[in-house]
Design an enzyme around this catalytic site. Structure first.
Site, PDB file in Angstrom:
ATOM      1  N   ASP A  23      -8.247  -5.376   0.232  1.00 17.55           N
ATOM      2  CA  ASP A  23      -8.485  -6.352  -0.909  1.00 17.55           C
ATOM      3  C   ASP A  23      -8.148  -7.662  -0.705  1.00 17.55           C
ATOM      4  O   ASP A  23      -8.530  -8.453  -1.378  1.00 17.55           O
ATOM      5  CB  ASP A  23      -7.914  -5.826  -2.205  1.00 17.55           C
ATOM      6  N   HIS A  63       1.013  -1.371  -0.002  1.00 18.88           N
ATOM      7  CA  HIS A  63      -0.130   0.069  -0.021  1.00 18.88           C
ATOM      8  C   HIS A  63       0.931   1.156  -0.005  1.00 18.88           C
ATOM      9  O   HIS A  63       2.021   1.180   0.660  1.00 18.88           O
ATOM     10  CB  HIS A  63      -0.796  -0.024   1.188  1.00 18.88           C
TER      11      HIS A  63
HETATM   12  N1  ACO Z   1       3.985  -7.811  -4.858  1.00 17.72           N
HETATM   13  C1  ACO Z   1       5.289  -7.736  -4.855  1.00 17.72           C
HETATM   14  N2  ACO Z   1       5.890  -6.548  -4.809  1.00 17.72           N
HETATM   15  C2  ACO Z   1       5.466  -5.410  -4.239  1.00 17.72           C
HETATM   16  C3  ACO Z   1       4.100  -5.350  -4.094  1.00 17.72           C
HETATM   17  C4  ACO Z   1       3.389  -6.641  -4.240  1.00 17.72           C
HETATM   18  N3  ACO Z   1       2.052  -6.565  -4.070  1.00 17.72           N
HETATM   19  N4  ACO Z   1       3.870  -4.094  -3.801  1.00 17.72           N
HETATM   20  C5  ACO Z   1       4.892  -3.194  -3.845  1.00 17.72           C
HETATM   21  N5  ACO Z   1       6.149  -4.133  -4.242  1.00 17.72           N
HETATM   22  C6  ACO Z   1       7.402  -3.656  -4.047  1.00 17.72           C
HETATM   23  C7  ACO Z   1       7.644  -2.878  -5.469  1.00 17.72           C
HETATM   24  O1  ACO Z   1       8.145  -3.679  -6.519  1.00 17.72           O
HETATM   25  C8  ACO Z   1       8.707  -1.872  -4.918  1.00 17.72           C
HETATM   26  O2  ACO Z   1      10.166  -2.771  -4.764  1.00 17.72           O
HETATM   27  P1  ACO Z   1      11.401  -2.057  -5.180  1.00 17.72           P
HETATM   28  O3  ACO Z   1      11.497  -0.873  -3.875  1.00 17.72           O
HETATM   29  O4  ACO Z   1      12.429  -3.141  -5.043  1.00 17.72           O
HETATM   30  O5  ACO Z   1      11.481  -1.302  -6.377  1.00 17.72           O
HETATM   31  C9  ACO Z   1       8.592  -1.650  -3.602  1.00 17.72           C
HETATM   32  O6  ACO Z   1       7.726  -2.941  -3.106  1.00 17.72           O
HETATM   33  C10 ACO Z   1       7.533  -0.483  -3.323  1.00 17.72           C
HETATM   34  O7  ACO Z   1       6.392  -0.489  -4.123  1.00 17.72           O
HETATM   35  P2  ACO Z   1       5.849   0.488  -5.056  1.00 17.72           P
HETATM   36  O8  ACO Z   1       5.128  -0.070  -6.236  1.00 17.72           O
HETATM   37  O9  ACO Z   1       6.764   1.576  -5.241  1.00 17.72           O
HETATM   38  O10 ACO Z   1       4.766   1.193  -4.037  1.00 17.72           O
HETATM   39  P3  ACO Z   1       3.513   2.155  -4.499  1.00 17.72           P
HETATM   40  O11 ACO Z   1       3.238   2.923  -3.387  1.00 17.72           O
HETATM   41  O12 ACO Z   1       3.783   2.930  -5.556  1.00 17.72           O
HETATM   42  O13 ACO Z   1       2.377   1.081  -4.822  1.00 17.72           O
HETATM   43  C11 ACO Z   1       0.725  -0.568  -4.467  1.00 17.72           C
HETATM   44  C12 ACO Z   1       1.388   0.814  -4.054  1.00 17.72           C
HETATM   45  C13 ACO Z   1       0.226  -0.161  -5.996  1.00 17.72           C
HETATM   46  C14 ACO Z   1      -0.604  -0.662  -3.628  1.00 17.72           C
HETATM   47  C15 ACO Z   1       1.521  -1.664  -4.665  1.00 17.72           C
HETATM   48  O14 ACO Z   1       1.845  -2.090  -3.348  1.00 17.72           O
HETATM   49  C16 ACO Z   1       0.948  -2.914  -5.514  1.00 17.72           C
HETATM   50  O15 ACO Z   1       0.716  -3.005  -6.640  1.00 17.72           O
HETATM   51  N6  ACO Z   1       0.040  -3.917  -4.887  1.00 17.72           N
HETATM   52  C17 ACO Z   1      -0.707  -4.926  -5.427  1.00 17.72           C
HETATM   53  C18 ACO Z   1      -1.896  -4.146  -6.012  1.00 17.72           C
HETATM   54  C19 ACO Z   1      -3.062  -4.033  -4.756  1.00 17.72           C
HETATM   55  O16 ACO Z   1      -3.140  -4.906  -3.950  1.00 17.72           O
HETATM   56  N7  ACO Z   1      -3.646  -2.936  -4.761  1.00 17.72           N
HETATM   57  C20 ACO Z   1      -4.529  -2.329  -3.935  1.00 17.72           C
HETATM   58  C21 ACO Z   1      -4.094  -1.264  -3.016  1.00 17.72           C
HETATM   59  S1  ACO Z   1      -5.260  -0.982  -1.683  1.00 17.72           S
HETATM   60  C22 ACO Z   1      -6.351   0.026  -2.727  1.00 17.72           C
HETATM   61  O17 ACO Z   1      -6.206   0.641  -3.740  1.00 17.72           O
HETATM   62  C23 ACO Z   1      -7.774  -0.352  -2.324  1.00 17.72           C
END
Ligand code: ACO
Length: 432
Positions: free
Chosen positions: A367, A310
Site C-alpha cells: 500500500d 506486515h
Molecule cells: N508504524 C509504526 N509502528 C509499527 C507499524 C507502523 N506502520 N507497524 C508495526 N509497528 C510496530 C508495533 O507498534 C509493534 O511495536 P512493539 O513491538 O513495540 O509493540 C511492532 O511494530 C509489531 O507490530 P504489530 O502491530 O504487533 O504487527 P502486526 O503483525 O499485528 O500488524 C500491521 C501488522 C497491521 C500491517 C501493522 O504493521 C500496521 O498497522 N501497519 C500500518 C497499516 C498498514 O500499512 N496496513 C497494510 C498492511 S498490507 C495489507 O493488508 C494489504
C-alpha cells in the site's frame, strides 16, 4: 529445515501426558504441527490471538516467504507475472493453479467480457445510498445483492460455482465504476466489450454519455499491473473472512461481500487511502516528515506509518518494490511529477535507517506506493481500496473454491478462553 530433516512428530508434554503430534511439511519446507487431536486428548486448546501461529488450511494457490520477501502465485514469481502476464491470465492461474492455454484464455476472456453488465434493477441500489457514503460500503452492498439476482448461488456444483465466479470477476469493475459515478452524480456508463479489462474500467469511470474517453494505454497497463499485484496474498484478513463465511455454506456473493468489508479497514486494504492522506498531511505542512516519523514511533500517539509493516513480511514486500519502480515509470511516461512520491521516498529513507523500524523489521508494504499510481491514473482517494478489491477478487474466489473442495474443511469456529465472571445468581433490578 528440509523435508528430510524435519521431525515426523512433535512431542508435547502436558502434566503427566505425553503426546506425539504429527508434523506437516509444505512445498517449500514450511512446517506445521498438526494439533487436531489436542483438545480431545488433553482437554486444552491453543491460544493464538490474531492467529499469527496458526495454519488454518492447506492451499495450492499462493506461496509467500515473509523473511525472504518472496511471493509466488501457483509457483510463478510475482515479478515474472507482473512484467510478462496480464490480469485476466492471472485470474485463470489463481482459479486453476495452471496457466491457461491459448484457447482457454480466449474463452475465459470472452466469458469475462460478456458478463459485465448489471441487472438494470440493481442500479436502484446505488441511487438509494447517500452520495457521500464510502464506496467500499456501496460495493459490499452491491456484491451481496448479487445473490438476490442469482439465487441458485450456493456451494453446490462446480458448474454453478464457475458461472458465479465469472459473474463476480466480470461485474466487480462495473459495480466499482457505478459506485464512483453515483458519488459524483453522473450517469452510469455501460461496459464496452471492445476494451481490455483495465481499459474498460477506465471507460466506465471517466466516459460520459456526452463524451467518449479513450483509455490511455500507459494508464491501462499500469492499472493492469496494480490488479496483478493485488490478486492474491494467501490467508490475509479479508481472504480468511471469505473462507470463514464460506465455511458456513454461505454462497460466493455473500462470502465475498464480507471480504470487501474486511478489506476496507485501515490496517488492511484501507491503508492505501490512509497512506495518501498521510502524505498529503505532510505536504500541506501540518507536520514535517521527521516530526511525523517521531509520532509514528510513540505508542500513545495513535499514529502509525501507514503502508509500513506486515504480519508476514519481515523484509521488503516484493510488491512494494515493483510498485516503487512503477511510480517512476508511470509518472515518467505520463510526463508528470508528484511531490507525494518525494515525501514517500523521504519517509522510507528515514524508516530504513531508524532503529525503531529496523529492529521491528518494518518495511514498505504493497500500500505504500500504490496510491501514487492510482492518483496518477486520476482515481479518487476514496476509491483506492475499491481498486484493491477488484484486484483481490480472483484470489478471494480461488480461495473460496478451494475451501469448498477441501475434504478436511470444517465450519470455522475457534474456541476461547473464558475470563469473565464465575457463576452467580440473577438479582432483580429493584435489588441491585
Ligand atoms: N508504524 C509504526 N509502528 C509499527 C507499524 C507502523 N506502520 N507497524 C508495526 N509497528 C510496530 C508495533 O507498534 C509493534 O511495536 P512493539 O513491538 O513495540 O509493540 C511492532 O511494530 C509489531 O507490530 P504489530 O502491530 O504487533 O504487527 P502486526 O503483525 O499485528 O500488524 C500491521 C501488522 C497491521 C500491517 C501493522 O504493521 C500496521 O498497522 N501497519 C500500518 C497499516 C498498514 O500499512 N496496513 C497494510 C498492511 S498490507 C495489507 O493488508 C494489504
Amino acid at each position: 529445515m528440509t523435508h528430510d530433516t524435519v521431525p515426523k512428530t512433535a512431542k508435547l508434554t502436558f502434566g503427566d501426558q505425553e503426546l506425539d503430534l504429527p508434523v506437516l511439511v509444505g512445498t517449500a519446507g514450511e512446517t506445521a504441527i498438526d494439533i487436531r487431536q489436542l483438545r480431545a486428548k488433553t482437554g486444552a486448546v491453543t491460544y493464538d490471538p490474531g492467529l499469527g501461529n496458526t495454519g488454518a488450511c492447506q492451499s495450492k494457490i499462493t506461496f509467500l516467504d515473509g523473511e525472504q520477501g518472496v511471493l509466488r502465485y501457483a509457483g510463478y514469481p510475482i515479478e515474472e507475472l507482473a512484467h510478462q502476464s496480464h490480469f485476466v491470465e492471472v485470474m485463470w492461474l489463481l482459479l486453476h493453479q495452471e496457466l491457461p492455454n491459448k484457447q482457454q484464455l480466449e474463452q475465459f476472456t470472452h466469458d469475462i467480457t460478456y458478463h459485465t453488465m448489471l441487472h438494470e434493477d440493481l442500479k436502484r441500489l446505488f441511487s438509494s445510498l447517500p452520495k457521500d457514503g464510502h464506496p467500499m460500503a456501496v460495493c459490499a452492498a452491491a456484491v451481496g445483492a448479487l445473490s438476490t439476482y442469482y439465487q441458485k448461488a450456493a456451494p453446490n456444483t462446480p458448474e454453478q460455482n464457475w458461472i458465479d465466479a465469472i459473474r463476480l470477476l466480470a461485474k466487480m469493475p462495473t459495480i466499482a465504476a457505478y459506485s464512483y459515478k453515483h458519488s459524483i452524480g453522473q450517469p452510469f456508463m455501460y461496459p464496452r466489450n471492445d476494451l481490455s479489462y483495465a481499459a474498460n474500467i477506465m471507460h466506465m469511470m471517466y466516459a460520459t454519455p456526452c463524451e467518449e474517453y479513450e483509455p490511455n494505454p500507459v494508464m491501462a497497463r499500469a492499472l493492469d499491473l496494480l490488479l496483478i499485484l493485488h490478486a492474491d496474498h494467501e490467508q490475509n484478513c479479508s481472504t480468511s473472512t471469505v473462507r470463514t463465511v464460506g465455511s458456513s455454506g454461505a454462497n460466493l456473493f455473500a462470502s465475498v461481500s464480507a471480504g470487501i468489508s474486511a478489506l476496507w479497514g485501515p490496517l488492511h486494504g484501507g491503508a492505501n487511502q490512509a497512506v495518501i492522506e498521510m502524505l498529503l498531511s505532510i505536504r500541506e505542512g501540518r507536520r514535517t516528515a521527521r516530526e511525523f516519523m517521531e509520532l509514528a514511533k510513540k505508542k500513545d500517539s495513535g499514529v502509525r506509518l501507514m503502508g509500513f509493516g506486515h504480519r508476514v513480511y519481515k523484509n521488503y514486500d516484493p510488491r512494494a518494490l515493483i510498485l516503487k519502480q512503477a511510480c517512476y515509470d508511470v509518472l515518467g511516461e505520463l510526463g508528470r511529477k508528484d511531490p507525494l512520491l518525494d515525501i514517500a521516498l523521504e519517509l522510507e529513507q528515514i524508516a530504513l535507517s531508524d532503529s525503531y523500524f529496523v529492529e521491528r523489521k518494518l518495511y514498505p508494504n504493497v500500500d505504500f506506493y500504490s496510491g501514487i499510481i492510482y492518483k496518477a491514473l486520476g482515481i479518487p482517494t476514496e476509491l483506492f481500496t475499491v481498486f484493491f478489491a477488484i484486484g483481490r477478487m480472483p484470489g478471494w474466489i480461488a480461495q473460496w473454491l478451494e475451501y469448498n473442495r477441501d475434504s478436511e474443511a470444517r465450519i470455522t469456529r475457534p474456541r476461547q478462553i473464558y475470563m469473565g465472571s464465575a457463576p452467580r445468581t440473577y438479582a432483580p433490578v429493584e435489588g441491585r
